[in-house]
Design a protein around this motif. Structure first.
Motif: not given
Ligand code: ATP
Ligand code: MG
Length: 514
Positions: A310, A328, A331-332, A335, A384-385, A388, A413-414, A418
Motif C-alpha cells: 500500500a 485508502f 484502510a490498508c 485492515w 472500502i472495508w 470487501q 484497488d484494496f 489483498r
C-alpha cells in the motif's frame, strides 16, 4: 516603526543586529542557475501583481528549494510585505484563511484543475519571551502590529504567528536554511539570509538557529526534519549532525501538539511520495515510536506485505501525479485490526455484516479516537472495508450494483492489494477487473462463469481464526475463507435485499447502467 518596536521587544541594539537575523545576500541567476521554465505562471502572476501595487513579493520556501535542486515544485508559496487584506484586494478570487496562521489563498482555474497560490505576509520572529511581552502590551501592539488584531484570544502562539515583521525575521522563523530563501521571478534574484544556497550545494539540511530551541518552539519541526530527510535523501541530502542530534529527546514534546496537527503531518509524511523513505528515516533516526500513535502502527506494519504494498503504491501514484486518498492508505494500515476483530465475531457466530460493522467501530475507537472532525475520511474507510465481503459474491445482483458504487474503484484497488498479499485469490481480483470493464452482455457471461465455477467446487468451510498474527498472509486468509460466496450473500445487508426487486435475467445494477 514596526521594526523599531520589535527591536525594542527583543532588546536589539539600534540599527539591528545582523547576526541574529542573518545577513542578506542577493544571489544572481548566474550562480543559482534556477530554470525559469520550472516556475509556475500563476505564481509569477501573483508576485507581479503584488510588486506592481508597490509591495515586495517573492516565491518562498520549499518551492525555491526545489527550483534550486532542479525539481519542479508541486506547489508555490509567495511571501510579501502586504497584509492579508491588502493581498485579498488585489485579486479577483482570493480568500483569507486560517486563524493560527492567517494567509491568503489566491485561486486560479476551477474544479479539479484549480490551483492555489498561498500568500503569506512576512512574519516577525518572536521568541517565547518576546511573544509574552507583546501579549502583555496589548494596547500598543494593536496599534503598531496589525496582525495582532486578529489574534482573538491571543494565546502566545496564535499571537506570535500573526505578527507581521521584516523579511529578515520572516526568514529566521522558517525551519531549514534551504527552506528560507526568496526568489523574485522578475529579477531572478534569490535572497538568502542563512546560507541556504551553500547548504543546498553541500546537500545539508540545517535547522536555522539552535535546533533544540527550534524543536521546542514547534515540535512539528521534528516530523518535518524526517520528511525532508526522506524526500531529499535520493539527492544525497543529510541532516546536519547538530540538527539531527536533539531529535529523539525533543520527540517527547510532540505530546503537547494538537492531535489534528499531528495527524496532518503524518499524512504529509505518508502521502507526498516518500512514504517508504520516511519510514526508513524514522527508523534510522530512532523515531520509529512515539511521534503519533497511528504513525507507530504504520511503522510497525510497514514490513508486512500488505502495508508495504500500500505504501509503495501510494509513492508510485504520487510520483505519477495521480491523486491519493488518505482513507485508502489508512484502510490498508488498519485492515489487520478490522479483519481480526471481524474473525473473532464470526467465530462467536455473529451475523457477518453487523460483525464487520462492530469490528470497524472498535478499530475507529482504538486507533483513530475522535473521528468527528474526520467524518468523510472515516466514512470512506468504512465503505472500502464494507465492500470487501461483497467482492466474494459474484452471482446474482450484487456484482452489478457493487460496480456502480461511487467508491468501487477504491474498494477494488484494496481487493487487488489483498490479492497481491495473497490474502485472497488473484483470480478473484482478475474477475472483478474484467467485470468492471466489461459490457452488460459480457458481465452476464462472467456471472454465469462464476456460478458454474462455484457449483463445481466442493464446499469447504473452515472455522475462521479469531486472532491474526500480525499481517502474515496465512492469518490473513482467515476471514475470506469464512466468507464463502454464500456467506457473503447472506451478509449482504439483509434488510435492503428484501426490498430489492430482481429483474429477470439481470441485476438492478445492469439496469441502472443504461
Ligand atoms: P513541500 O515541498 O513539502 O511543500 P515546503 O518546504 O514547501 O515543503 P510547507 O509545509 O509547504 O513546506 O511550508 C512552506 C514553508 O513554510 C517552508 O519551506 C518553511 O519555510 C515554512 N514552514 C512551514 N512550516 C514550518 C514550521 N513548522 N516551522 C518553521 N517554518 C515552517
Ligand atoms: Mg510547500
Amino acid at each position: 516603526m514596526i521594526k523599531k518596536f520589535i527591536d525594542k521587544l527583543l532588546g536589539k541594539p539600534a540599527g539591528g543586529s545582523k547576526a541574529r537575523f542573518g545577513r542578506r545576500t542577493e544571489v544572481p541567476a548566474s550562480v543559482h542557475r534556477i530554470d525559469p521554465n520550472l516556475v509556475d505562471e500563476r505564481a509569477i502572476n501573483v508576485t507581479r501583481t503584488l510588486q506592481q501595487a508597490g509591495f515586495e513579493a517573492y516565491i518562498v520556501g520549499g518551492a525555491v528549494r526545489d527550483l534550486l535542486l532542479g525539481l519542479r515544485p508541486k506547489d508555490f508559496d509567495v511571501a510579501t510585505d502586504a497584509t492579508p487584506e491588502q493581498v485579498k484586494n488585489l485579486f479577483r478570487r482570493a480568500f483569507i484563511i486560517g486563524r493560527r496562521f492567517r494567509i491568503v489563498h489566491v485561486v486560479y482555474g476551477r474544479g479539479r484543475e484549480h490551483e492555489v497560490i498561498e500568500v503569506s505576509t512576512f512574519r516577525a520572529y518572536l521568541d517565547n519571551a518576546a511573544a509574552e511581552q507583546v501579549k502583555g502590551n496589548e494596547r500598543t501592539s494593536k496599534r503598531q502590529l496589525e496582525g495582532i488584531q486578529h489574534a482573538v484570544d491571543s494565546s502566545g502562539r496564535v499571537l506570535r504567528d500573526n505578527v507581521w515583521g521584516p523579511q529578515d525575521e520572516d526568514a529566521t522563523r522558517r525551519d531549514f536554511t534551504v527552506n528560507a530563501m526568496y526568489y523574485d521571478p522578475e529579477t531572478q534574484i534569490v535572497v538568502d539570509y542563512h546560507g541556504g544556497i551553500q547548504d543546498a550545494k553541500k546537500h545539508t539540511l540545517r535547522m536555522i538557529g539552535d535546533p533544540a530551541t527550534r524543536y521546542r518552539e514547534d515540535p512539528v519541526r521534528i516530523i518535518r526534519a524526517v520528511r525532508f530527510a526522506a524526500k531529499l535523501n535520493p539527492l544525497g541530502f543529510k541532516l546536519e549532525s547538530k540538527t539531527a542530534k536533539p531529535l529523539v529527546e525533543a520527540a517527547t514534546l510532540l505530546a503537547d501538539v494538537p492531535q489534528s496537527r499531528l495527524f496532518d503531518e503524518m499524512l504529509k509524511l505518508l502521502q507526498t511520495g516518500h512514504a517508504l523513505a520516511s519510514i526508513a528515516q524514522l527508523k534510522h533516526l530512532g523515531l520509529a515510536k512515539g511521534i503519533y500513535p497511528l504513525l507507530d502502527v504504520v511503522v510497525e506494519r510497514a514490513d508486512s506485505d500488505f502495508v508495504k504494498a500500500a505504501l509503495a503504491d501510494t509513492d508510485r501514484r504520487v510520483g505519477e501525479g495521480k491523486p491519493v486518498a488518505p482513507s485508502f492508505l489508512l484502510a490498508c494500515v488498519l485492515w489487520a485490526d478490522v479483519r481480526d476483530g471481524w474473525a473473532a465475531r464470526l467465530a462467536r457466530k455473529e451475523h457477518p455484516y453487523p460483525a464487520l460493522q462492530d469490528a470497524i467501530d472498535e478499530v475507529f475507537d482504538a486507533r483513530i479516537g475522535d473521528v468527528s472532525g474526520r467524518g468523510k475520511l472515516a466514512a470512506d474507510m468504512r465503505e472500502i472495508w464494507m465492500m470487501q465481503p461483497r467482492f466474494e459474491k459474484r452471482v446474482g445482483a450484487t456484482p452489478f450494483s457493487l460496480v456502480e458504487q461511487a467508491r468501487f474503484r477504491a474498494g477494488f484497488d484494496f481487493l487487488r492489494l489483498r490479492a497481491d498479499a495473497q490474502e485472497v485469490e488473484d483470480t478473484l481480483a482478475d474477475w472483478w477487473q474484467e467485470f468492471s470493464m466489461a459490457s452488460d452482455a459480457e458481465r452476464e457471461d462472467l456471472v454465469q462463469a462464476a456460478k458454474a465455477e462455484q457449483q463445481a467446487k466442493p464446499r469447504v468451510r473452515r472455522a475462521p481464526r479469531p486472532e491474526g498474527e500480525g499481517a502474515a498472509p496465512r492469518a490473513a486468509k482467515a476471514v475470506p475463507e469464512a466468507m464463502s460466496e454464500e456467506t457473503a450473500a447472506e451478509g449482504d445487508a439483509p434488510k435492503k435485499r428484501r426490498r430489492r426487486r430482481r429483474k429477470p435475467g439481470g441485476g438492478e445494477g445492469s439496469g441502472s447502467v443504461e
